[in-house]
Every structure is written in structure tokens, then in C-alpha cells.
Scaffold this active site. Structure first.
Site, PDB file in Angstrom:
ATOM      1  N   ARG A  15      -2.316   5.627  -1.631  1.00 48.23           N
ATOM      2  CA  ARG A  15      -2.601   6.539  -0.517  1.00 48.23           C
ATOM      3  C   ARG A  15      -2.046   6.039   0.812  1.00 48.23           C
ATOM      4  NH1 ARG A  15      -8.481   7.103  -1.079  1.00 48.23           N
ATOM      5  NH2 ARG A  15      -8.868   8.345  -2.930  1.00 48.23           N
ATOM      6  N   PHE A 123      12.831  -3.990   1.141  1.00 50.37           N
ATOM      7  CA  PHE A 123      13.566  -3.241   0.125  1.00 50.37           C
ATOM      8  C   PHE A 123      14.797  -2.539   0.692  1.00 50.37           C
ATOM      9  CE2 PHE A 123       9.230  -2.964  -1.877  1.00 50.37           C
ATOM     10  CZ  PHE A 123       9.544  -3.520  -3.103  1.00 50.37           C
ATOM     11  N   HIS A 150       7.249  -3.809  14.619  1.00 43.72           N
ATOM     12  CA  HIS A 150       6.662  -2.941  13.595  1.00 43.72           C
ATOM     13  C   HIS A 150       5.595  -2.038  14.202  1.00 43.72           C
ATOM     14  CE1 HIS A 150       8.590  -5.746  10.784  1.00 43.72           C
ATOM     15  NE2 HIS A 150       8.446  -4.804   9.868  1.00 43.72           N
ATOM     16  N   HIS A 151       5.233  -1.014  13.416  1.00 46.49           N
ATOM     17  CA  HIS A 151       4.144  -0.106  13.796  1.00 46.49           C
ATOM     18  C   HIS A 151       2.836  -0.894  13.964  1.00 46.49           C
ATOM     19  CE1 HIS A 151       2.404  -0.205   9.686  1.00 46.49           C
ATOM     20  NE2 HIS A 151       3.659  -0.419   9.343  1.00 46.49           N
ATOM     21  N   LYS A 154       0.497  -2.512  11.034  1.00 46.52           N
ATOM     22  CA  LYS A 154       0.884  -3.654  10.185  1.00 46.52           C
ATOM     23  C   LYS A 154      -0.083  -4.812  10.383  1.00 46.52           C
ATOM     24  CE  LYS A 154       4.818  -6.538   8.890  1.00 46.52           C
ATOM     25  NZ  LYS A 154       4.558  -6.358   7.462  1.00 46.52           N
TER      26      LYS A 154
HETATM   27  P1  NAP Z   1      -0.722   1.247   4.694  1.00 44.75           P
HETATM   28  O1  NAP Z   1      -0.349   2.637   5.073  1.00 44.75           O
HETATM   29  O2  NAP Z   1      -1.852   0.560   5.408  1.00 44.75           O
HETATM   30  O3  NAP Z   1      -1.019   1.266   3.123  1.00 44.75           O
HETATM   31  C1  NAP Z   1      -1.704   0.293   2.416  1.00 44.75           C
HETATM   32  C2  NAP Z   1      -2.662   1.039   1.478  1.00 44.75           C
HETATM   33  O4  NAP Z   1      -3.193   0.123   0.530  1.00 44.75           O
HETATM   34  C3  NAP Z   1      -3.851   1.689   2.217  1.00 44.75           C
HETATM   35  O5  NAP Z   1      -4.008   3.002   1.708  1.00 44.75           O
HETATM   36  C4  NAP Z   1      -5.001   0.774   1.812  1.00 44.75           C
HETATM   37  O6  NAP Z   1      -6.247   1.426   1.821  1.00 44.75           O
HETATM   38  C5  NAP Z   1      -4.581   0.419   0.407  1.00 44.75           C
HETATM   39  N1  NAP Z   1      -5.296  -0.733  -0.119  1.00 44.75           N
HETATM   40  C6  NAP Z   1      -5.383  -1.975   0.397  1.00 44.75           C
HETATM   41  N2  NAP Z   1      -6.134  -2.750  -0.388  1.00 44.75           N
HETATM   42  C7  NAP Z   1      -6.534  -1.980  -1.425  1.00 44.75           C
HETATM   43  C8  NAP Z   1      -7.333  -2.212  -2.568  1.00 44.75           C
HETATM   44  N3  NAP Z   1      -7.868  -3.411  -2.806  1.00 44.75           N
HETATM   45  N4  NAP Z   1      -7.533  -1.205  -3.438  1.00 44.75           N
HETATM   46  C9  NAP Z   1      -7.002   0.009  -3.212  1.00 44.75           C
HETATM   47  N5  NAP Z   1      -6.221   0.304  -2.154  1.00 44.75           N
HETATM   48  C10 NAP Z   1      -6.004  -0.692  -1.259  1.00 44.75           C
HETATM   49  O7  NAP Z   1       0.540   0.286   4.836  1.00 44.75           O
HETATM   50  P2  NAP Z   1       2.068   0.609   4.488  1.00 44.75           P
HETATM   51  O8  NAP Z   1       2.831   0.844   5.726  1.00 44.75           O
HETATM   52  O9  NAP Z   1       2.120   1.599   3.380  1.00 44.75           O
HETATM   53  O10 NAP Z   1       2.534  -0.816   3.933  1.00 44.75           O
HETATM   54  C11 NAP Z   1       1.976  -1.368   2.767  1.00 44.75           C
HETATM   55  C12 NAP Z   1       2.457  -2.823   2.594  1.00 44.75           C
HETATM   56  O11 NAP Z   1       3.872  -2.822   2.353  1.00 44.75           O
HETATM   57  C13 NAP Z   1       2.234  -3.711   3.811  1.00 44.75           C
HETATM   58  O12 NAP Z   1       1.927  -5.024   3.385  1.00 44.75           O
HETATM   59  C14 NAP Z   1       3.570  -3.703   4.511  1.00 44.75           C
HETATM   60  O13 NAP Z   1       3.783  -4.854   5.300  1.00 44.75           O
HETATM   61  C15 NAP Z   1       4.489  -3.675   3.310  1.00 44.75           C
HETATM   62  N6  NAP Z   1       5.823  -3.115   3.541  1.00 44.75           N
HETATM   63  C16 NAP Z   1       6.812  -3.665   2.817  1.00 44.75           C
HETATM   64  C17 NAP Z   1       8.088  -3.167   2.889  1.00 44.75           C
HETATM   65  C18 NAP Z   1       9.171  -3.788   2.059  1.00 44.75           C
HETATM   66  O14 NAP Z   1      10.332  -3.360   2.170  1.00 44.75           O
HETATM   67  N7  NAP Z   1       8.848  -4.758   1.211  1.00 44.75           N
HETATM   68  C19 NAP Z   1       8.355  -2.081   3.732  1.00 44.75           C
HETATM   69  C20 NAP Z   1       7.311  -1.506   4.462  1.00 44.75           C
HETATM   70  C21 NAP Z   1       6.035  -2.035   4.339  1.00 44.75           C
HETATM   71  P3  NAP Z   1      -7.161   1.357   3.183  1.00 44.75           P
HETATM   72  O15 NAP Z   1      -6.392   2.122   4.214  1.00 44.75           O
HETATM   73  O16 NAP Z   1      -8.431   2.005   2.752  1.00 44.75           O
HETATM   74  O17 NAP Z   1      -7.298  -0.093   3.542  1.00 44.75           O
END
Ligand code: NAP
Length: 267
Positions: A15, A123, A150-151, A154
Site C-alpha cells: 500500500r 533501481f 528526498h521527499h 523518507k
Molecule cells: P512508503 O510510501 O512509506 O511505503 C512503505 C509501506 O510499507 C507503507 O505502506 C507502510 O505502512 C508499509 N509497511 C511498513 N512496515 C510494514 C509491515 N511490517 N507490514 C506491512 N506493511 C508495512 O514508502 P515508499 O516511498 O514506498 O518507499 C518504500 C521503501 O523503498 C523505503 O525504504 C524507501 O527508502 C525505499 N525506496 C527504494 C528505492 C530503490 O530504488 N531501491 C526507491 C524508492 C524508495 P505504514 O504506512 O502503515 O507504515
């Protein structure tokens, strides 16, 4: 795996911003099928397209996916990856916030069990090229600093990409500038008197900016005699990460160890 059978992927953090984008990308690609999703509270989930779990252990035991794709956050990723690897499930780690010790442990587990994993701090192909160009430039410039932006949602800082860049530069310039290395050894966070100079990683100052409106951006700035070289990458939307996510999910199927950095699968 039987020929033509799609790779089943469990998406953790489905989500979130990255999770939603990844679901869309996986849905549109016939090489994959979404086995299920890990969400925070499955009872709130109005979308029942996929089996939804709020417990990683239950998802792994019930669905036994080919790949665990972790797009959660710094608070959850380590526990999830430990769990997925202990179930013998190939893992693609997109979330950041793990430590070098976590990485070393996962590497050892994968080695021991001949299990594939891809840990990708970034990625986006442009970001990987930025790191590569920075490695090259670091052989010619003695001084470098990194600014990552970053936003404001983060959770970890500095970003995984900044850490990866600093490490790559440090490795590339080993032996290239002996005087800089001597200087680097003295440059620990304790000796950086002014906190506004950022965090020193491998002797390189890293500055983190968190603002609404930003997605993921980074500048690697090299200073020389009377000149400055700036290498900049901007991810303007999360779509930029998806070709890399899909490549990692496919290539992890044929790996027997952990690969840190998607560039090792691309270049
Ligand atoms: P985000 O919108 O905050 O999404 C993270 C999601 O994971 C939220 O829905 C969160 O729920 C959920 N979550 C966290 N712990 C959980 C658990 N134990 N069980 C179920 N759901 C859980 O963040 P995002 O922008 O999508 O980024 C996600 C991650 O990817 C971050 O670590 C970011 O730094 C990383 N990222 C990596 C790349 C890459 O290229 N490798 C690129 C962009 C982002 P809640 O909101 O309820 O906490």
C-alpha cells in the site's frame, strides 16, 4: 521452474508509494504473477485482488512465493528479509535502512544456502550510471561531497543510494590519492566539528535534504583546481524504479548468492 510458468512475487509494503507502483508494473508483465501482498492491517483492505496478509510469517508459510519483494521501510525491512531467507525464499530488497552488519549476515545466509537475493539501494538506471560516473571521476578529483534530496516521508538518512555512492567512490579511489586517504582517516563524525557539514561516510561528507515535493535526487560534486564537476540524477516519479524492480525479480531466480547493487546484474 517449468518453462513459461510466471514467477510468483509477494509484495511487502503493497500500500506504499513504491508498493503500488510495483503492483501495477508486475500486473502488466506476463513474466510475473502477484502471489499476495503484505499490508499493515489486512482487514482494512477494500481491494481484495490478491491474498492480503498483515503477518509476514503467515504469508511466507501459506503462499510460498518464488520471490519476496520488500518495499516496506527501515523499521520493518530487516525482520522481513531475515524471515524470507529463513524460509528459503529468494528476496529482492528495495527498502533501505539496513546496516552493513545486516548485509553481511544476509550474504552469509545466501552463500550457505545457495539462495539468490538482490539488495538494490537504487533501481533507477540513471542513478546506477551516476554512481558509475562518480567512480570514474573520483580517480581524477581529490575532493568530493554528496547531497541527497528526498521527499519528507523518507524515514532513513543518509539514503541507501548515498551510502552506496560513498562506498563505491572510496573503493574506486583506493590508492589513487594517497594524501586524500590520509585526510580521510582523520575524518570521522567526531572530528567534523560543525554538524552542518553533514555525515562523513568513508571520509566523504553526505548531506541529506527532506522536503515535500521531492521524489529522489542526488548530486555528487567534485572540486578540483579552478573547476567543479557535478553529476546529478533525478527520479521524477517512482515509475523510474520499475524496470529495475522487474529485472531484479527475474534475475534473482537464477542467482545462488546475494548481489548488492543492481549494477552488477546490468553492466
Ligand atoms: P512508503 O510510501 O512509506 O511505503 C512503505 C509501506 O510499507 C507503507 O505502506 C507502510 O505502512 C508499509 N509497511 C511498513 N512496515 C510494514 C509491515 N511490517 N507490514 C506491512 N506493511 C508495512 O514508502 P515508499 O516511498 O514506498 O518507499 C518504500 C521503501 O523503498 C523505503 O525504504 C524507501 O527508502 C525505499 N525506496 C527504494 C528505492 C530503490 O530504488 N531501491 C526507491 C524508492 C524508495 P505504514 O504506512 O502503515 O507504515
Amino acid at each position: 521452474l517449468a518453462e513459461n510458468k510466471p514467477i510468483s512475487v509477494a509484495v511487502a509494503g503493497a500500500r506504499g508509494k513504491m508498493g503500488r507502483e510495483a503492483l501495477r508494473a508486475l500486473e502488466m508483465d506476463k513474466r510475473f504473477q502477484v502471489a499476495g501482498v503484505l499490508v499493515r492491517n489486512r482487514h482494512d483492505d477494500v481491494d481484495d485482488t490478491y491474498p492480503a496478509f498483515d503477518d509476514a510469517q503467515a504469508l511466507l508459510s501459506t503462499l510460498q512465493p518464488d520471490v519476496w519483494l520488500d518495499l516496506t521501510d527501515a523499521n520493518s525491512v530487516v525482520r522481513h528479509v531475515d524471515l524470507a531467507l529463513s524460509h528459503g525464499v529468494r528476496t529482492v530488497v528495495g527498502a533501505t535502512g539496513y546496516t552493513d552488519e545486516d548485509l553481511a549476515r544476509w550474504t552469509a545466509i545466501c552463500e550457505e544456502n545457495q539462495l539468490g537475493a538482490v539488495v538494490a539501494p537504487n533501481f533507477a538506471i540513471g542513478a546506477l550510471l551516476m554512481i558509475r560516473f562518480a567512480e570514474e571521476a573520483s580517480k581524477f578529483f581529490e575532493s568530493v561531497e554528496i547531497i541527497e534530496l528526498h521527499h519528507d516521508g523518507k524515514r532513513d538518512a543518509p539514503s541507501g543510494t548515498a551510502k552506496r555512492t560513498a562506498k563505491a567512490i572510496a573503493q574506486a579511489r583506493q590508492g589513487a590519492h594517497s594524501d586524500v586517504e590520509a585526510e580521510s582517516r582523520n575524518l570521522t563524525p567526531e572530528t567534523v566539528a560543525d554538524a552542518s557539514r553533514g555525515q562523513a561516510l568513508h571520509g566523504i561528507h553526505v548531506h541529506s535534504v527532506r522536503l515535500p515535493g521531492l521524489v529522489a535526487h542526488q548530486e555528487v560534486i567534485f572540486g578540483g583546481t579552478g573547476e567543479v564537476l557535478t553529476i546529478r540524477h533525478d527520479s521524477l516519479s517512482r515509475a523510474s524504479f520499475m524496470p529495475g524492480v522487474l529485472t531484479a525479480c527475474e534475475r534473482v531466480m537464477n542467482l545462488r548468492s546475494l548481489v548488492y547493487g543492481l549494477e552488477h546484474l546490468l553492466f
